[in-house]
Motif scaffolding. Sequence first.
Motif, PDB file in Angstrom:
ATOM      1  N   ALA A 229       0.831  -1.210   0.000  1.00  0.00           N
ATOM      2  CA  ALA A 229       0.000   0.000   0.000  1.00  0.00           C
ATOM      3  C   ALA A 229       0.860   1.251   0.000  1.00  0.00           C
ATOM      4  CB  ALA A 229      -0.953  -0.005   1.195  1.00  0.00           C
ATOM      5  N   MET A 230       1.945   1.242   0.783  1.00  0.00           N
ATOM      6  CA  MET A 230       2.846   2.394   0.811  1.00  0.00           C
ATOM      7  C   MET A 230       3.519   2.593  -0.544  1.00  0.00           C
ATOM      8  SD  MET A 230       2.390   3.510   3.864  1.00  0.00           S
ATOM      9  CE  MET A 230       0.712   2.843   3.741  1.00  0.00           C
ATOM     10  N   LYS A 231       3.858   1.495  -1.199  1.00  0.00           N
ATOM     11  CA  LYS A 231       4.456   1.586  -2.530  1.00  0.00           C
ATOM     12  C   LYS A 231       3.476   2.205  -3.524  1.00  0.00           C
ATOM     13  CE  LYS A 231       6.471  -1.216  -6.243  1.00  0.00           C
ATOM     14  NZ  LYS A 231       6.826  -2.596  -6.703  1.00  0.00           N
ATOM     15  N   GLU A 232       2.229   1.762  -3.474  1.00  0.00           N
ATOM     16  CA  GLU A 232       1.237   2.286  -4.420  1.00  0.00           C
ATOM     17  C   GLU A 232       0.991   3.774  -4.221  1.00  0.00           C
ATOM     18  OE1 GLU A 232      -2.068   0.499  -6.030  1.00  0.00           O
ATOM     19  OE2 GLU A 232      -1.634  -1.513  -5.315  1.00  0.00           O
TER      20      GLU A 232
ATOM     21  N   GLU B 241      -1.498  -5.579   1.827  1.00  0.00           N
ATOM     22  CA  GLU B 241      -0.130  -5.630   2.346  1.00  0.00           C
ATOM     23  C   GLU B 241       0.830  -6.167   1.294  1.00  0.00           C
ATOM     24  OE1 GLU B 241      -0.280  -7.721   6.121  1.00  0.00           O
ATOM     25  OE2 GLU B 241      -2.177  -6.723   6.570  1.00  0.00           O
ATOM     26  N   SER B 242       0.304  -6.985   0.369  1.00  0.00           N
ATOM     27  CA  SER B 242       1.102  -7.547  -0.725  1.00  0.00           C
ATOM     28  C   SER B 242       0.441  -7.205  -2.054  1.00  0.00           C
ATOM     29  CB  SER B 242       1.198  -9.071  -0.592  1.00  0.00           C
ATOM     30  OG  SER B 242       1.891  -9.444   0.573  1.00  0.00           O
TER      31      SER B 242
ATOM     32  N   ALA C  93      -4.104  -5.655  -9.853  1.00  0.00           N
ATOM     33  CA  ALA C  93      -5.123  -4.928  -9.094  1.00  0.00           C
ATOM     34  C   ALA C  93      -4.484  -3.804  -8.288  1.00  0.00           C
ATOM     35  CB  ALA C  93      -5.863  -5.885  -8.162  1.00  0.00           C
ATOM     36  N   THR C  94      -5.003  -2.602  -8.444  1.00  0.00           N
ATOM     37  CA  THR C  94      -4.460  -1.435  -7.756  1.00  0.00           C
ATOM     38  C   THR C  94      -5.072  -1.300  -6.362  1.00  0.00           C
ATOM     39  OG1 THR C  94      -6.188   0.078  -8.514  1.00  0.00           O
ATOM     40  CG2 THR C  94      -4.276  -0.251  -9.972  1.00  0.00           C
ATOM     41  N   TYR C  95      -4.520  -0.365  -5.600  1.00  0.00           N
ATOM     42  CA  TYR C  95      -5.097  -0.064  -4.285  1.00  0.00           C
ATOM     43  C   TYR C  95      -6.575   0.307  -4.437  1.00  0.00           C
ATOM     44  CZ  TYR C  95      -6.238   2.569  -0.077  1.00  0.00           C
ATOM     45  OH  TYR C  95      -6.870   3.034   1.055  1.00  0.00           O
ATOM     46  N   ILE C  96      -6.892   1.186  -5.376  1.00  0.00           N
ATOM     47  CA  ILE C  96      -8.285   1.617  -5.535  1.00  0.00           C
ATOM     48  C   ILE C  96      -9.159   0.457  -5.989  1.00  0.00           C
ATOM     49  CG2 ILE C  96      -9.817   3.113  -6.875  1.00  0.00           C
ATOM     50  CD1 ILE C  96      -7.664   5.265  -6.774  1.00  0.00           C
TER      51      ILE C  96
END
Length: 302
Positions: free
Chosen positions: A43-46, A278-279, A284-287
């Motif tokens: 999530a932090m990466k995205e 988390e992975s 599939a994106t965060y949204i």
Amino acid sequence: MKSWLTACITMIAAAVLLAGCGAQSDGSVQSDGKLKVVASFNAMKEFTQAVGKDKVDVVTLIPDGTEPHDFQPTTKNLKELSHARLFVYNGLGMEPWADKTLEVVDNKNLVAVDASKGVQVIANTDKHDIHEHGRDDPHCWLSLQAAQTEVQNIAAALAEADPANAEFYRENAAAYNEQLQQVLAEYQEKFQSVPNRQFVTGHAAFAYLCRDFGLTQRSVESVFASGEPSPQQLASLADFCKQHKVKTIFSETMVSPKISETLAKEVGASVKTIHTIESAEGKATYIDRMRDNIEQIYQSLK
């Protein structure tokens, strides 16, 4: 536990230095001109990629499939941080090794951002979790509202690390947060017509999501998915499911579904998967995954 973690990180740092891997980086920009960023988990990466776009090269410290609560940094991780310009982590105890790692990593140019700074924190209630992990529920990235704060913090950190492109980062953060706000507003309106506002999940990771929409989670396992419920706790949860005609028990990919499946069988419900992000999960994106989470919960409560 903390003293053991400190000793481990210190020994790893010493090994890196002895091996010649801990030399300070000149900073920041790779040969392709991109800013090197290390993020703790997906999530932090995205969020960082959404803000930095083509001006950043982002890698995750925690391998996909590894529970962030249980992760321990390696010599390879310290080497990555020693050559990075920015380290993005969630905070609130999600990465209990972060502070000590930042103390020992050999990189005076590294900018570290606790992405959760400024988020209205939800407190843990489980005594075991408080003792082992602290008083804060760290899962704030699973709130579309709190995620916007995290994105703003990341944009500010990128602007600090790369002032020449500060406006670029701020504009991208604003555009991404507008997308998050649109999904939030859409489902806040939808949930207004739902009379049943309680759902059941495998582990209590969704308190911040619940706050976005006025919902309540009941869970098989605690915030940190530690330990198993007692027969009495499971029986109480089964009674709750029957009383409230719960037809769906949610489970997460990072947590064993066995107890959720047992509960579902007991109450005549189905088991469906939602995402803790988390992975990485394919393309599939965060949204994408947040919308899927919220839609599934919404459908289960109609």
